[in-house]
Design an enzyme around this catalytic site. Structure first.
Site, mmCIF file in Angstrom:
data_model
loop_
_atom_site.group_PDB
_atom_site.id
_atom_site.type_symbol
_atom_site.label_atom_id
_atom_site.label_comp_id
_atom_site.label_asym_id
_atom_site.label_seq_id
_atom_site.Cartn_x
_atom_site.Cartn_y
_atom_site.Cartn_z
ATOM 1 N N LYS A 22 0.926 -1.268 0.019
ATOM 2 C CA LYS A 22 0.057 0.086 -0.115
ATOM 3 C C LYS A 22 0.735 1.282 0.167
ATOM 4 O O LYS A 22 0.716 2.268 -0.755
ATOM 5 C CB LYS A 22 -0.842 -0.213 1.312
ATOM 6 C CG LYS A 22 -1.743 1.454 1.744
ATOM 7 C CD LYS A 22 -2.247 1.250 2.772
ATOM 8 C CE LYS A 22 -2.878 2.907 3.225
ATOM 9 N NZ LYS A 22 -1.674 3.749 3.737
ATOM 10 N N ASN A 23 1.674 1.367 0.778
ATOM 11 C CA ASN A 23 2.588 2.338 1.062
ATOM 12 C C ASN A 23 3.704 2.682 -0.072
ATOM 13 O O ASN A 23 4.141 3.901 -0.242
ATOM 14 C CB ASN A 23 3.414 2.534 2.186
ATOM 15 C CG ASN A 23 2.347 2.531 3.372
ATOM 16 O OD1 ASN A 23 1.443 3.180 3.289
ATOM 17 N ND2 ASN A 23 2.928 2.105 4.808
ATOM 18 N N ARG A 92 -5.388 10.834 3.501
ATOM 19 C CA ARG A 92 -4.397 11.912 3.723
ATOM 20 C C ARG A 92 -2.914 11.682 2.872
ATOM 21 O O ARG A 92 -2.469 12.907 2.699
ATOM 22 C CB ARG A 92 -3.805 11.278 5.033
ATOM 23 C CG ARG A 92 -4.556 12.070 6.295
ATOM 24 C CD ARG A 92 -3.845 12.641 7.650
ATOM 25 N NE ARG A 92 -4.973 12.970 8.387
ATOM 26 C CZ ARG A 92 -4.275 13.604 9.673
ATOM 27 N NH1 ARG A 92 -3.106 14.013 9.774
ATOM 28 N NH2 ARG A 92 -5.533 14.322 10.458
ATOM 29 N N ARG A 121 -0.393 15.396 11.860
ATOM 30 C CA ARG A 121 0.575 14.838 10.756
ATOM 31 C C ARG A 121 0.948 16.113 9.768
ATOM 32 O O ARG A 121 0.363 16.166 8.738
ATOM 33 C CB ARG A 121 0.152 13.858 9.808
ATOM 34 C CG ARG A 121 -0.161 12.459 10.851
ATOM 35 C CD ARG A 121 0.111 11.073 9.879
ATOM 36 N NE ARG A 121 -1.336 11.112 9.456
ATOM 37 C CZ ARG A 121 -1.202 9.722 8.535
ATOM 38 N NH1 ARG A 121 -0.424 8.897 8.260
ATOM 39 N NH2 ARG A 121 -2.779 9.390 8.094
ATOM 40 N N ILE A 123 1.662 18.912 7.373
ATOM 41 C CA ILE A 123 2.350 18.661 5.991
ATOM 42 C C ILE A 123 3.433 19.909 5.955
ATOM 43 O O ILE A 123 3.896 20.283 4.755
ATOM 44 C CB ILE A 123 1.498 18.874 4.482
ATOM 45 C CG1 ILE A 123 0.701 19.960 4.867
ATOM 46 C CG2 ILE A 123 0.418 17.696 4.730
ATOM 47 C CD1 ILE A 123 -0.396 20.302 3.498
ATOM 48 N N LEU A 125 6.370 19.958 6.425
ATOM 49 C CA LEU A 125 7.801 19.723 5.989
ATOM 50 C C LEU A 125 7.889 19.596 4.474
ATOM 51 O O LEU A 125 8.844 20.188 3.847
ATOM 52 C CB LEU A 125 8.164 18.111 6.450
ATOM 53 C CG LEU A 125 8.392 18.363 7.988
ATOM 54 C CD1 LEU A 125 8.668 16.671 8.177
ATOM 55 C CD2 LEU A 125 9.873 19.019 7.998
ATOM 56 N N ASP A 305 3.493 1.610 11.991
ATOM 57 C CA ASP A 305 2.086 0.821 11.577
ATOM 58 C C ASP A 305 2.094 -0.740 12.392
ATOM 59 O O ASP A 305 1.036 -1.227 11.920
ATOM 60 C CB ASP A 305 2.351 0.872 9.975
ATOM 61 C CG ASP A 305 2.019 2.020 9.328
ATOM 62 O OD1 ASP A 305 1.512 2.836 10.155
ATOM 63 O OD2 ASP A 305 2.125 2.183 8.078
ATOM 64 N N ILE A 327 6.058 8.215 16.872
ATOM 65 C CA ILE A 327 5.546 9.004 15.766
ATOM 66 C C ILE A 327 4.344 9.457 15.887
ATOM 67 O O ILE A 327 4.317 10.640 15.585
ATOM 68 C CB ILE A 327 5.418 7.625 14.682
ATOM 69 C CG1 ILE A 327 6.919 6.856 14.808
ATOM 70 C CG2 ILE A 327 5.553 8.271 13.186
ATOM 71 C CD1 ILE A 327 8.236 7.740 14.483
ATOM 72 N N ARG A 397 -8.544 -0.211 3.640
ATOM 73 C CA ARG A 397 -7.635 0.838 2.922
ATOM 74 C C ARG A 397 -6.273 0.305 3.091
ATOM 75 O O ARG A 397 -5.398 0.469 2.101
ATOM 76 C CB ARG A 397 -7.549 2.081 4.162
ATOM 77 C CG ARG A 397 -8.488 3.023 4.297
ATOM 78 C CD ARG A 397 -8.377 4.258 5.057
ATOM 79 N NE ARG A 397 -7.110 5.117 4.490
ATOM 80 C CZ ARG A 397 -6.199 5.113 5.238
ATOM 81 N NH1 ARG A 397 -6.066 4.825 6.476
ATOM 82 N NH2 ARG A 397 -5.010 5.407 4.750
#
Length: 418
Positions: A22-23, A92, A121, A123, A125, A305, A327, A397
């Site tokens: 997925k990632n 996201r 989280r 954004i 950055l 995760d 995290i 997801r």
């Protein structure tokens, strides 16, 4: 509202092929708009997040064809350079399109993204890095508008090794005439896979997998075919399921190196683990050992995760274990649902103390996010009695069919649609 029903107490046996990552597939799909032609992706998992990403590609003007686990993207004609709020709000990681759209069209507009509620989280950055590289960014009323005036050769120092920010910079900088170096870059396997894909299209990138990535921009890309890497978190989920429920399983089409932080902990728990080039075998221990402390960290550390999934295993350990989440702030929501099943877990800020119990009991529980849903399934496999897991949309997801995969391994599990 549909749910997953699990009658616990059945050990897992057999072998299982693990889905594509997925990632890894999400930034790769976003990257396909950089090529003014056709791209073929194999081992593309059929996830709700992937379907949303494909919706975004279609909105941007791409023509998409899917055949089993192969997705063919024709990005010759990009007709839009913005993403509407309804699509951004579904996921996201949709922010990853920002760098690619700017690189392809010179400007981009989108709202702030949605997705799982895991706490802040930011954004920042992403935006800071793009500004460093010459992008003018204006934020107003929940929208971000970006315009590239002129690409600036520069070094980008990330304050934190953010995966998304690293990917956005790679996508933006790869299609340019400039040279970019990312310091304190994320080192995840998904970053390496993105580099591999971009280079297959004609990019000049090296260093992925280390903390320094060098990008020499090119003017155009060409067609290519790419195979997405296997999903290390899905693999970790099935291994944890086997330890919690008992039994022994073998995973096929995996890269054990990618989830070695997880197998290291499972080995400490007493599991027998053997790995090959593309396989991993695990045999559950009779008694699950406690773990003094697990600290979630950027790769190659223990992945956030997999934290809640490991929590389900440690809920059955012989003794007290500690997890420190470094995290995401709200990654301990699963603890409250596990408590309904008899788990003894106390949370104080970033620390969870898990006092192992002899047995968990089936209950009706609700997934709080993607990995929470997987964690509750792992706990339910080991519990006495029947569990019902609601909010299955979170699970969809990241897992093609979690219930079918566990069923193949012998679990008494089914998805109830109503």
């Amino acid at each position: 509202m549909d749910y997953i029903k699990i009658n616990g107490g059945n050990p897992l046996y057999g072998s299982l092929k693990v889905q594509g990552s997925k990632n890894a597939v999400l930034p790769t799909l976003a990257a396909t708009i950089l090529n003014r032609g056709t791209t073929v992706l194999h081992n593309c998992p059929n996830l709700s997040d992937v379907r949303v990403t494909i919706e975004i590609l279609k909105f941007l003007g791409c023509k998409i064809k899917r055949e089993s686990d192969t997705v063919i993207i024709d990005a010759k004609d990009i007709t839009n350079n913005y993403i509407p709020h309804d699509l951004m709000n579904k996921m996201r990681s949709s922010i990853i399109f920002m760098g690619a759209i700017i690189a392809r069209t010179g400007e981009a507009a989108m709202s702030f993204p949605g997705g799982c509620e895991l706490g802040p989280r930011p954004i920042d950055l992403h935006l800071k890095a793009l500004k460093t590289l010459g992008v003018d960014i204006k934020e107003s009323h929940g929208y971000i508008k970006c315009r590239l005036e002129q690409m600036v050769d520069n070094n980008v120092h990330l304050d934190f090794p953010s995966v998304g920010a690293t990917e956005n910079i790679m996508l933006f900088a790869s299609l340019s005439e400039g040279k970019t170096t990312i310091y304190n870059a994320a080192r995840e396997p998904e970053i390496e896979d993105l580099q591999c894909f971009l280079n297959e299209m004609g990019a000049k990138i090296n260093g992925a997998g280390s903390s320094t990535i060098e990008i020499e921009g090119v003017k155009s890309f060409h067609d290519c075919t790419h195979i997405v890497i296997p999903d290390r978190i899905a693999a970790s989920t099935y291994l944890c399921g086997a330890v919690a429920a008992g039994g022994e399983i073998e995973l096929e089409s995996v890269c054990p190196e990618h989830f070695s932080a997880v197998t290291s902990i499972l080995s400490e728990c007493g599991a027998k683990i053997e790995t090959g080039d593309n396989s991993a075998y695990i045999k559950a221990p009779e008694i699950i050992n406690k773990i003094d402390i697990i600290r979630t960290l950027p790769y190659p550390g223990f992945p956030t995760d997999a934290q809640s999934i490991m929590m389900s295993v440690l809920a059955l350990a012989n003794g007290t274990s500690i997890i420190k989440e470094n995290i995401f702030e709200q990654r301990f929501k699963t603890a409250g649902e596990l408590a309904k099943m008899g788990a003894d877990i106390s949370v104080d800020g970033k620390v969870a103390v898990i006092k192992g119990v002899k047995n968990l009991t089936g209950s009706t529980v609700y997934a709080c996010d993607l990995r929470s849903g997987a964690a509750l399934a792992v706990a339910a496999l080991a519990a006495n009695g029947t569990s019902k897991i609601f909010n299955t949309h979170f699970i969809d997801r990241g897992y093609e069919s979690l219930h079918s995969d566990f069923k193949k391994l012998g679990a008494d599990i089914e998805r109830i649609y109503q």
